[in-house]
Motif scaffolding. Sequence first.
Motif, PDB file in Angstrom:
ATOM      1  N   SER A  99      -9.442   4.720  -0.212  1.00 33.38           N
ATOM      2  CA  SER A  99      -8.742   5.055   0.965  1.00 33.38           C
ATOM      3  C   SER A  99      -8.812   3.734   1.966  1.00 33.38           C
ATOM      4  O   SER A  99      -9.326   2.961   1.529  1.00 33.38           O
ATOM      5  N   ALA A 100      -8.144   3.740   2.963  1.00 30.78           N
ATOM      6  CA  ALA A 100      -7.822   2.855   4.135  1.00 30.78           C
ATOM      7  C   ALA A 100      -8.453   3.522   5.201  1.00 30.78           C
ATOM      8  O   ALA A 100      -8.311   4.443   5.763  1.00 30.78           O
TER       9      ALA A 100
ATOM     10  N   MET B  51      -5.322   5.895  -0.187  1.00 28.76           N
ATOM     11  CA  MET B  51      -4.243   4.945  -0.534  1.00 28.76           C
ATOM     12  C   MET B  51      -4.485   4.062  -1.411  1.00 28.76           C
ATOM     13  O   MET B  51      -5.642   4.147  -2.119  1.00 28.76           O
TER      14      MET B  51
ATOM     15  N   ARG C 108      -7.190   0.802  -4.491  1.00 25.05           N
ATOM     16  CA  ARG C 108      -6.925  -0.229  -3.721  1.00 25.05           C
ATOM     17  C   ARG C 108      -7.859  -1.044  -3.427  1.00 25.05           C
ATOM     18  O   ARG C 108      -7.771  -2.073  -2.843  1.00 25.05           O
TER      19      ARG C 108
ATOM     20  N   ASN D  95     -10.666   3.511   8.982  1.00 20.73           N
ATOM     21  CA  ASN D  95     -11.058   2.866  10.255  1.00 20.73           C
ATOM     22  C   ASN D  95     -11.953   3.675  11.174  1.00 20.73           C
ATOM     23  O   ASN D  95     -12.530   4.505  10.567  1.00 20.73           O
TER      24      ASN D  95
ATOM     25  N   ARG E 256      -2.914   0.803  -4.260  1.00 19.15           N
ATOM     26  CA  ARG E 256      -2.283  -0.403  -4.067  1.00 19.15           C
ATOM     27  C   ARG E 256      -1.147  -0.531  -5.280  1.00 19.15           C
ATOM     28  O   ARG E 256      -1.425  -0.262  -6.295  1.00 19.15           O
TER      29      ARG E 256
ATOM     30  N   ASN F 274       0.769  -1.133  -0.004  1.00 18.98           N
ATOM     31  CA  ASN F 274       0.160  -0.209   0.019  1.00 18.98           C
ATOM     32  C   ASN F 274       0.864   1.263   0.100  1.00 18.98           C
ATOM     33  O   ASN F 274       1.950   1.063   0.772  1.00 18.98           O
TER      34      ASN F 274
END
Length: 327
Positions: free
Chosen positions: A122-123, A132, A154, A125, A134, A107
């Motif tokens: 995006s990543a 982000m 990603r 949480n 890949r 990433n």
Amino acid sequence: DSEIKKLFTFDSTDFSRDRKLPLRKIVGMLINLPKRSLSIELQSFFESLEQPGLCCTKGAFSLQRAKLKPIFFSFWNDFLIKNFYNFYGNNVKRWEGFRLLGVDGSNVSVVNKPEVLHHFGSADNQFGGVPMARVMQIHDVLNDLTIWGNIFPRKCSENAIIASHIRHLPEDSLTLFDRGYPSYSLIYLLANEENPRHFLMRCKTTFSNEVKSFVAGNLTDVITIIYPSLESIERLREHGYIVTLKTGIKIRMVKVVLPDGEIEVLLTNLYDDKIFTVKKLSRLYFMRWKIETAYGKQKNQLQMEIFSGPRVICIEQDYGAGLFVAN
């Protein structure tokens, strides 16, 4: 060559006149991997060419670079790699006659701009999301060359990407995969190329019923047949292959007990246990680590996560130029 140039530009009139920023200077600027302020990088670039009076503005550079398709660097890198293998001849490092390749993804952080976020994703949480992308690469671990690599949204899984790029594995190669990659569909695709591709992949001890039985038993080296799941059948249908629940693949399973007592299971289509012993295959798999060190060099020394522009095309150009420079 005007015909070749058409392949890498968006319009037939792009780079048609030799101004301050012709094609060769745009490429030259990008392979210098600009990481500082663009104004400083442009000034430094033109001074290095002993043409400080011809320096251009950031806006002019941004307009000109948008005329160059990022795929230019993919072709250029491919050209470099082919020439390496051609001209180095017998000096190319091999393992038992194979070009030894490692496959892995990573990433990378990208610029937080709406266009970039929409394209790459995006990543996320509980605290929010971080833009982000890949990246995927196929690396010659003995000669330290990335023979193929690209940057993707990603949401694209590493397994799906490599399954669609089996053709980038040379016929004389042996590819190492870590335990996130094994699947019936990937093994089937490798085995059913016109010239089957050789591989060694670590799998989870719960990968299949065959592997579970192998782990529980006393044998350390067996050849068996594995069969597809419904998911694998559907996935292979997307690639144009029709298989059934009874379509078996011959596979060799090797068990290695690591120093900490953990059991490592390796799958391969290197069936000759006289040449490719368990001990030799165990050492061979460890060589996959060199693709990790290649990523370390790219991210830390070449700073390939620092991009020179806030648009998708800039990120794709910088990534391709960075791979070329790394090689």
